[in-house]
Design a protein around this motif. Structure first.
Motif, mmCIF file in Angstrom:
data_model
loop_
_atom_site.group_PDB
_atom_site.id
_atom_site.type_symbol
_atom_site.label_atom_id
_atom_site.label_comp_id
_atom_site.label_asym_id
_atom_site.label_seq_id
_atom_site.Cartn_x
_atom_site.Cartn_y
_atom_site.Cartn_z
ATOM 1 N N UNK A 1 0.876 -1.283 -0.182
ATOM 2 C CA UNK A 1 -0.170 0.111 0.068
ATOM 3 C C UNK A 1 0.887 1.232 0.154
ATOM 4 N N UNK A 2 1.926 1.254 0.880
ATOM 5 C CA UNK A 2 2.705 2.273 0.758
ATOM 6 C C UNK A 2 3.619 2.580 -0.399
ATOM 7 N N UNK A 3 3.991 1.530 -0.818
ATOM 8 C CA UNK A 3 4.747 1.575 -2.130
ATOM 9 C C UNK A 3 3.919 2.120 -3.281
ATOM 10 N N UNK A 4 2.566 1.772 -3.283
ATOM 11 C CA UNK A 4 1.802 2.331 -4.484
ATOM 12 C C UNK A 4 1.316 3.743 -4.239
ATOM 13 N N UNK A 5 1.996 4.518 -3.520
ATOM 14 C CA UNK A 5 1.913 5.738 -3.345
ATOM 15 C C UNK A 5 2.994 6.658 -4.469
ATOM 16 N N UNK A 6 3.605 5.735 -5.194
ATOM 17 C CA UNK A 6 4.707 6.286 -6.117
ATOM 18 C C UNK A 6 4.165 7.302 -7.266
ATOM 19 N N UNK A 7 2.889 7.397 -7.541
ATOM 20 C CA UNK A 7 2.499 8.514 -8.222
ATOM 21 C C UNK A 7 2.807 9.984 -7.755
ATOM 22 N N UNK A 8 2.992 9.937 -6.597
ATOM 23 C CA UNK A 8 2.953 11.365 -5.624
ATOM 24 C C UNK A 8 4.487 11.732 -6.192
ATOM 25 N N UNK A 9 5.399 10.993 -5.889
ATOM 26 C CA UNK A 9 6.772 11.582 -6.190
ATOM 27 C C UNK A 9 7.129 11.896 -7.675
ATOM 28 N N UNK A 10 6.379 11.161 -8.521
ATOM 29 C CA UNK A 10 6.515 11.342 -10.027
ATOM 30 C C UNK A 10 5.855 12.777 -10.175
ATOM 31 N N UNK A 11 4.783 13.103 -9.798
ATOM 32 C CA UNK A 11 4.118 14.321 -9.890
ATOM 33 C C UNK A 11 5.008 15.578 -9.142
ATOM 34 N N UNK A 12 5.489 15.276 -8.062
ATOM 35 C CA UNK A 12 6.366 16.373 -7.581
ATOM 36 C C UNK A 12 7.395 16.690 -8.319
ATOM 37 N N UNK A 13 7.941 15.665 -8.832
ATOM 38 C CA UNK A 13 9.402 15.735 -9.643
ATOM 39 C C UNK A 13 9.041 16.431 -11.050
ATOM 40 N N UNK A 14 7.838 16.375 -11.550
ATOM 41 C CA UNK A 14 7.262 16.882 -12.779
ATOM 42 C C UNK A 14 7.145 18.365 -12.417
ATOM 43 N N UNK A 15 6.481 18.836 -11.230
ATOM 44 C CA UNK A 15 6.471 20.112 -10.881
ATOM 45 C C UNK A 15 7.621 20.929 -10.520
ATOM 46 N N UNK A 16 8.658 20.193 -10.031
ATOM 47 C CA UNK A 16 9.910 20.818 -9.709
ATOM 48 C C UNK A 16 10.719 20.918 -10.973
ATOM 49 N N UNK A 17 10.740 20.024 -11.649
ATOM 50 C CA UNK A 17 12.014 20.032 -12.845
ATOM 51 C C UNK A 17 11.069 20.481 -14.122
ATOM 52 N N UNK A 18 10.154 19.953 -14.297
ATOM 53 C CA UNK A 18 9.459 20.378 -15.593
ATOM 54 C C UNK A 18 8.470 21.589 -15.374
ATOM 55 N N UNK A 19 8.344 22.026 -14.221
ATOM 56 C CA UNK A 19 7.513 23.165 -13.880
ATOM 57 C C UNK A 19 6.237 22.811 -14.064
ATOM 58 N N UNK A 20 5.485 21.748 -14.101
ATOM 59 C CA UNK A 20 4.176 21.350 -14.457
ATOM 60 C C UNK A 20 3.252 21.975 -12.962
#
Length: 315
Positions: free
Chosen positions: A264-283
């Protein structure tokens, strides 16, 4: 505090963080090579080949013992399920309603191990079940932030197909989460169980790519569709390190404690993907995604605190 830091909940959270980074790098690698399914499969093949080679060399240098027969079999099952799930998931994403597809697959990937764990490891306690529920809602809000709009547009042509493919991908990821725990139980370390999963995923993705490539050549597809750009290779190398770390943390999580907590905790991976996109790609993140992040934090606290209480009472 020491019991908390050594719990499988911490390893599960680390797996989610690193898996999300791996998905971010893999997504950019696929994008720089055209965003096609063959390109995505080549990204997986290159990444898993490098990962398997590095893991085997490290295990050999450390003198890790060869896993037992059942551990190897479960590792192969995990790898095959992961390889098929990745291929199906990429097809699902290419059909539209990407946020909804990610949310559906993530929910099923978390739910299947949780159900299996309830039968094989007993009740997890009401606090953890509440945490699991919050985590499921968080996954939907984070990954499916544009779900309603996308589903409304895709309903006429692709919604049903994408939904079934996402369900199949989620089932495959759920099998991977479960089988890799059983592979780890028959091993003394985390390196060689992961190497066996890479063997299964490499074989699966190679066969899938060969079939797609053969079909593409019969239709006269350009050769460039099946190659990776230089930028893609750079992102593959970065993603390989991060994704491999995520897998090792997840195996460690399943060896340290309950399957449902790790999955269940491992399935929270979309959160870090979106955070990286917002920081690096400015999404920009939406209000719905930010609400999902808050729910994910609450879920992690509930699940982790329950682990600490159990560990303290045993001490």
């Amino acid at each position: 505090m020491q019991a908390l830091l050594h719990s499988n909940a911490i390893f599960g959270l680390l797996a989610a963080i690193f898996w999300g980074g791996g998905d971010f790098c893999g997504g950019l690698a696929s994008k720089h090579s055209g965003g096609t399914v063959p390109a995505a499969l080549r990204v997986v093949l290159l990444s898993h080949t490098i990962s398997m080679t590095a893991v085997c060399l490290i295990a050999w240098s450390l003198g890790d013992p060869i896993p037992g027969r059942m551990a190897i079999l479960w590792g192969l099952v995990a790898g095959i399920a992961n390889g098929l799930a990745l291929a199906v998931f990429y097809v699902s994403l290419s059909g539209g309603a990407m946020g909804a597809a990610a949310a559906i697959s993530g929910l099923l990937a978390a739910a299947l191990p949780a159900v299996i764990s309830a039968f094989t490891e007993g009740s997890s306690g009401w606090r953890r079940y509440l945490g699991f529920l919050l985590a499921a809602v968080a996954i939907w809000f984070i990954a499916g932030a544009e779900g309603e709009h996308e589903l409304a547009e895709a309903a006429h042509a692709h919604a049903k197909r994408s939904t079934w493919l996402a369900l199949a991908a989620g089932l495959g990821f759920g099998i991977f989460f479960t089988a890799i725990k059983w592979a780890g139980e028959g091993s003394k370390g985390v390196l060689l169980p992961m190497a066996t999963t890479r063997v299964g995923s490499l074989a699966t993705c190679a066969i899938t790519l060969a079939l797609i490539s053969a079909a593409g050549r019969r239709k006269g597809a350009p050769a460039g569709e099946f190659s990776l750009s230089r930028k893609s290779v750079y992102w593959v190398l970065a993603g390989c390190v991060v994704d491999t770390s995520g897998n090792l943390f997840y195996i460690a999580a399943t060896q340290a404690g309950r399957l449902d907590v790790a999955a269940v905790l491992g399935s929270l991976y979309p959160a870090s993907t979106i955070i990286l996109a917002s920081r690096i790609l400015k999404e920009r993140t939406t209000a719905r995604q930010n609400f999902g992040f808050a729910l994910a934090v609450a879920a992690a606290v509930l699940i982790t605190l329950r682990q600490r209480r159990v560990s303290t009472s045993r001490g």
